[in-house]
Design an enzyme around this catalytic site. Structure first.
Site, PDB file in Angstrom:
ATOM      1  CG  ASP A  10      41.924  61.313  21.252  1.00 51.13           C
ATOM      2  OD1 ASP A  10      40.742  61.678  21.408  1.00 51.13           O
ATOM      3  OD2 ASP A  10      42.578  61.568  20.230  1.00 51.13           O
ATOM      4  CG  ASN A  58      37.920  68.616  24.692  1.00 51.02           C
ATOM      5  OD1 ASN A  58      38.522  67.967  25.553  1.00 51.02           O
ATOM      6  ND2 ASN A  58      38.158  68.422  23.393  1.00 51.02           N
TER       7      ASN A  58
END
Ligand code: IPE
Ligand code: IPE
Ligand code: MG
Length: 230
Positions: A10, A58
């Site tokens: 991330d 996502n």
């Protein structure tokens, strides 16, 4: 023993923003980091390396970013084939890839087949359109539809559920690392990480390093894992 390492990669977007670049620039850099860390793990004797590349959530991102990520994945699967073969890495995907384009699915299946045939080292598990809740849902469907579940519902074991997951035959996660500063799991390997040792770092994924991972591994070996015992 560190058999299975899971990584939540991330911070790509923030890394790019800090450099006044578009978010996709961070994803491109992140893909390079993925290769570097994978090669290091393959050499260091880890048997399974799971990487969160694209979550079931996502898809909520702007269409252009999703498209860029899908194209990047396609390029990666072709370009890195030599890396897998050279480093003796078996490639495996988890997640519901049926939502990806036919072309991508084909690239994934071909790399899985080729590396399975020619390699016998570390298994790299790429989570694509993966969500732990969706994985569990699909596992329950499999158990109910496929008659895999025992006739007596109460006989259903934890082992039955583990085997119906995308990660069947893969041992549970020993160590889970998240870069990018967020202190959450974001729907990654929830079942498999029940007793994982958790590591969080502020470092954004493209800036993550082998040295930082090595330091975490040292700490991992110093932690006492009790699994509920004494
Ligand atoms: C992780 O980086 C990569 C994916 C989720 C595909 P992000 O894109 O989430 O980057 P940040 O967290 O916004 O910085
Ligand atoms: C988790 O990162 C998913 C991946 C790294 C692929 P996100 O950036 O999507 O997670 P949240 O939204 O911050 O929880
Ligand atoms: Mg993020």
């Amino acid at each position: 023993m560190l058999r299975h390492l899971a990584l939540i990669m991330d911070g790509n977007g923030r890394w790019a923003k800090q450099r006044l670049k578009p978010r996709i620039f961070g994803h491109k850099e992140g893909a390079k980091k993925l290769r570097e860390i994978t090669e290091f793990c393959a050499k260091s004797g880890i048997q399974y390396l799971s990487l969160y590349a694209f979550s079931t959530e996502n898809w909520k991102r702007p269409k252009a970013e999703v498209e860029y990520l899908m194209n990047l994945l396609g390029e990666y699967l072709i370009r890195e084939k030599t890396t897998y073969l050279r480093s003796n890495i078996i490639f495996k995907s988890i997640g519901d890839i049926s939502a990806l384009s036919e072309e991508l699915q084909q690239k994934i299946q071909s790399l899985e087949a080729q590396t399975q045939e020619q390699c016998n080292g570390m298994t790299q598990i790429l989570a694509l359109n993966y969500g732990a809740k969706d994985e569990l849902r699909r596992a329950f469907v499999r158990l109910m539809e496929g008659g895999i579940a025992p006739n007596e519902p109460n006989q259903l074991s934890e082992q039955d559920i583990s085997c119906a997951l995308d990660t069947s035959k893969i041992p549970e996660v020993d160590m889970l690392v998240r870069t990018g500063g967020e202190m959450r799991l974001s729907n990654f390997l929830l079942w498999q990480s029940a007793y994982a040792e958790l590591f969080f770092t502020q470092t954004l994924w493209p800036s993550f390093s082998v040295e930082e991972l090595e330091a975490m591994m040292v700490e991992f070996h110093q932690r006492e894992r009790r699994f509920g015992g004494l």
